[in-house]
Design a protein around this motif. Sequence first.
Motif: not given
Length: 397
Positions: A301, A304-305, A311-314, A319, A323-325
């Motif tokens: 996560r 991903l930034q 865009s992280n969607r968690d 958590r 990891v959804s994005f």
Amino acid sequence: MLDINRLRADTPGVEEIIHFNNAGASLMPEPVVDVVIEHLRLETRLGGYEAAARAVAELEGVYRSVARLINARAEEIAIVENATRAWDMAFYSLPLKSGDVVLTSTTEYAGNYIPYLQLQRQRGIEVRVIPNDPQGQVSLAALRQMLKDKHTALISLPLIATNGGPVQPVEAIGALARDAGVLFLLDACQGAGQVPIDVQKIGCHILTATSRKYLRGPRGVGFLYVENDLCQTLEPAFLDLHSASLLTPQTFEIRRDARRFENWECNVAAKLGFGAAVDYALAVGIEPMWARIQGLADYLRTGLQQVNGASNRDRGAVRSGIVSFTLDGHAPRQIQQHLAAEARRINVSMSSAGSTLLDMTERGLNAVVRASVHAYNTEAEIDLLLEALDRIARTRA
């Protein structure tokens, strides 16, 4: 402390691919594969029935292992074809009637929500969705209010959503359910093998899960836990000569343990492999694996930034390893295909709105990329994923 080198040495698949689809089906460790193959070879030499008869003690051990995994009793465990069948066998046996209310979460899986609607149509039950709190998990305050309705008969929701939702506060939910005298059915498909599970602490009456995800077992196996006192009162929708006994031409008797939810025919090799997978997970340690999974997921996560347009969607206070994005300008299916075409294949999956319709609709999402890490994954593998995503982000959609 986890021996990551040992985990990877036991997992030959890591030499060929980078696998971030553990929420779909994990890479099996070699000791599990060996058990499955050994029994299949025994079947080829002795015959299927004869091989099963030789494995009676090992098959009984599977129930004890699953019971250890979730702190239950062996007689409260049924081993069935998959988690969906486990969930269905339990849900459709509940004596829900017209006017009864079923409470669920926005993170509910479509495969469970559809049966709610079916019984709404067939029996006249009512389905209500518990609102989320600001962190995106079940609002305990809202649940407490909803449980004041005396028509509420069941709370049914997933421990962890398929698309990277929160780890629900199930111990608090279970306590509220018990206080209200309401049944609690917990779908632990994404939790078993990832998160420490204790049905005594959670207080759920029923729990279902699968072999192939974080427990790293073979496909085509799932399990069902039913609290013993409740089990005695439930009549499965389907019976056969394994789940019940024919006493006279006019009478039969249903067995007393949770195996009343099983049927006679099963994949014995897969069942034994599942037991081996549970034993392997217990030997490694669920708690240390959970800590590592969380650490790897947080590492992803954070990375991903730094990927342009990602865009992280968690959501959630706690958590999981899912990891959804999304990536601006690139459809999740395209990203999945691009990653699969990398020089060293990277496996991720795509979660569409059709699987978690309530949650995705609420958040205005059509689909997300789902990268689910396990304890045998490494930071170096995550770096390769992030580099590949950065390359994709730099190309035109």
